[in-house]
Structure formats: structure tokens, C-alpha cells
Write a protein that holds these residues in place. Sequence first.
Motif, PDB file in Angstrom:
ATOM      1  N   ASN A  35       4.200  34.629  -9.848  1.00 57.70           N
ATOM      2  CA  ASN A  35       5.425  33.849 -10.077  1.00 57.70           C
ATOM      3  C   ASN A  35       6.219  34.418 -11.246  1.00 57.70           C
ATOM      4  N   ALA A  36       5.535  34.805 -12.308  1.00 56.52           N
ATOM      5  CA  ALA A  36       6.217  35.365 -13.482  1.00 56.52           C
ATOM      6  C   ALA A  36       6.947  36.651 -13.113  1.00 56.52           C
ATOM      7  N   ILE A  37       6.294  37.500 -12.354  1.00 52.72           N
ATOM      8  CA  ILE A  37       6.926  38.749 -11.925  1.00 52.72           C
ATOM      9  C   ILE A  37       8.150  38.450 -11.074  1.00 52.72           C
ATOM     10  N   ARG A  96      12.824  35.404  -4.122  1.00 49.54           N
ATOM     11  CA  ARG A  96      11.561  35.148  -3.423  1.00 49.54           C
ATOM     12  C   ARG A  96      11.096  33.720  -3.709  1.00 49.54           C
ATOM     13  N   LEU A  97      11.272  33.259  -4.947  1.00 50.38           N
ATOM     14  CA  LEU A  97      10.905  31.884  -5.274  1.00 50.38           C
ATOM     15  C   LEU A  97      11.815  30.895  -4.556  1.00 50.38           C
ATOM     16  N   THR A  98      13.093  31.220  -4.460  1.00 52.71           N
ATOM     17  CA  THR A  98      14.039  30.336  -3.780  1.00 52.71           C
ATOM     18  C   THR A  98      13.631  30.133  -2.324  1.00 52.71           C
ATOM     19  N   ARG A 105      -3.805  34.004 -11.017  1.00 54.15           N
ATOM     20  CA  ARG A 105      -3.237  35.051 -10.163  1.00 54.15           C
ATOM     21  C   ARG A 105      -1.890  34.630  -9.568  1.00 54.15           C
ATOM     22  N   GLU A 106      -1.795  33.402  -9.082  1.00 47.87           N
ATOM     23  CA  GLU A 106      -0.533  32.961  -8.471  1.00 47.87           C
ATOM     24  C   GLU A 106       0.583  32.866  -9.506  1.00 47.87           C
ATOM     25  N   THR A 122      14.117  31.060 -27.439  1.00 50.43           N
ATOM     26  CA  THR A 122      14.172  32.472 -27.058  1.00 50.43           C
ATOM     27  C   THR A 122      14.983  32.713 -25.792  1.00 50.43           C
ATOM     28  N   ASN A 123      15.286  31.644 -25.053  1.00 46.51           N
ATOM     29  CA  ASN A 123      15.983  31.748 -23.777  1.00 46.51           C
ATOM     30  C   ASN A 123      15.193  32.610 -22.780  1.00 46.51           C
ATOM     31  N   LYS A 124      13.867  32.497 -22.834  1.00 48.21           N
ATOM     32  CA  LYS A 124      12.975  33.221 -21.916  1.00 48.21           C
ATOM     33  C   LYS A 124      11.960  32.242 -21.348  1.00 48.21           C
ATOM     34  N   HIS A 125      11.527  32.524 -20.133  1.00 49.67           N
ATOM     35  CA  HIS A 125      10.487  31.699 -19.511  1.00 49.67           C
ATOM     36  C   HIS A 125       9.128  31.979 -20.147  1.00 49.67           C
TER      37      HIS A 125
END
Length: 153
Positions: free
Chosen positions: A122-124, A132-134, A117-118, A88-91
Motif C-alpha cells: 500500500n505504501a508503494i 491502483r488504490l482507487t 506485507r500488504e 511533514t505533509n507525508k503519509h
Amino acid sequence: MKIGIVDTTFSRIDMGRIAIDELKNYAGVKYVRRTVPGIKDIPVEAKKLIEEENCDIVVTLGWVGRAEKDALSYIALSVGKIIAELMTNKHIIDVTIHEDEAEDEKTLLRVAENRVREHVRNAIDLVRNPERLTKHAGTGQRQGYEDIGPILK
């Protein structure tokens, strides 16, 4: 933005409810929830949410028992999830609780709630705000437990 949530009846807590509760903190995030019997059913449901419900990302919520056969089922889930991501090329963010992570149910519940919750956050971030993850790269982040921090030179 639309997030898919897949949980199981095998889980000993309502992980989907926790995920949805966390999503309520984010304006404009729609979600679709599906519940399947066990973790080996998760990958196809996640793929369906992406392809049929147009979800941008899916958070899967699994529970693994203490038996060796449960660990083998988790391996099957992991492989299936990766295949679904590639197709699907999606996480698809795997949030799995292993009963052998804690000796008592109170600790297991705390780990599960924190991890769900965490990973919802992360998904958002993966969809809305990947930088923000970087900013947290290499900082020893742990979902379900206290962060352990980076190894300093």
C-alpha cells in the motif's frame, strides 16, 4: 523512491525484517530502517526519517500488548503519528498488531506477517501508483485478515 521503516524492540517478531523482505520485490525502492524501544517513540522517528533521510513515505511497525495501558499507548502513537503526518505533509502508514486480535501465537504471527506485507505494498502504491488504490475503493480490503468484500445493493 525511498521508504522509511520504523519498528520496535517491544514487538514479539521482527516486523522490520518482514517489511524489508517485501520491499525486495520492488526494483528501485530504497529504504532506511530505524528501531525504537516502543510505540510511543515511533512518531518522532518517522518524522526524522522524512525530514533528515528524505523518505517519501514511512511505514511504522508497532506491537500492542493486551493490557489497558498498552491500548492507551496506542492512542498516544496514533495522535503523534497524525501530527507528524500533518507537520511533514507525508503519509506515515501505521501497521500495528494488537495481541488481543488472536488467541494463539500462530494466528497472531500470520496476521502480523500478512498485515506488514500488504501495508508495504500500500505504501508503494501511495507514492508510485495511487490509482491502483482507487481501483480497490469500497471493496472491503483488510490487512492481516481475509478481505470481506463490498456491501452489494
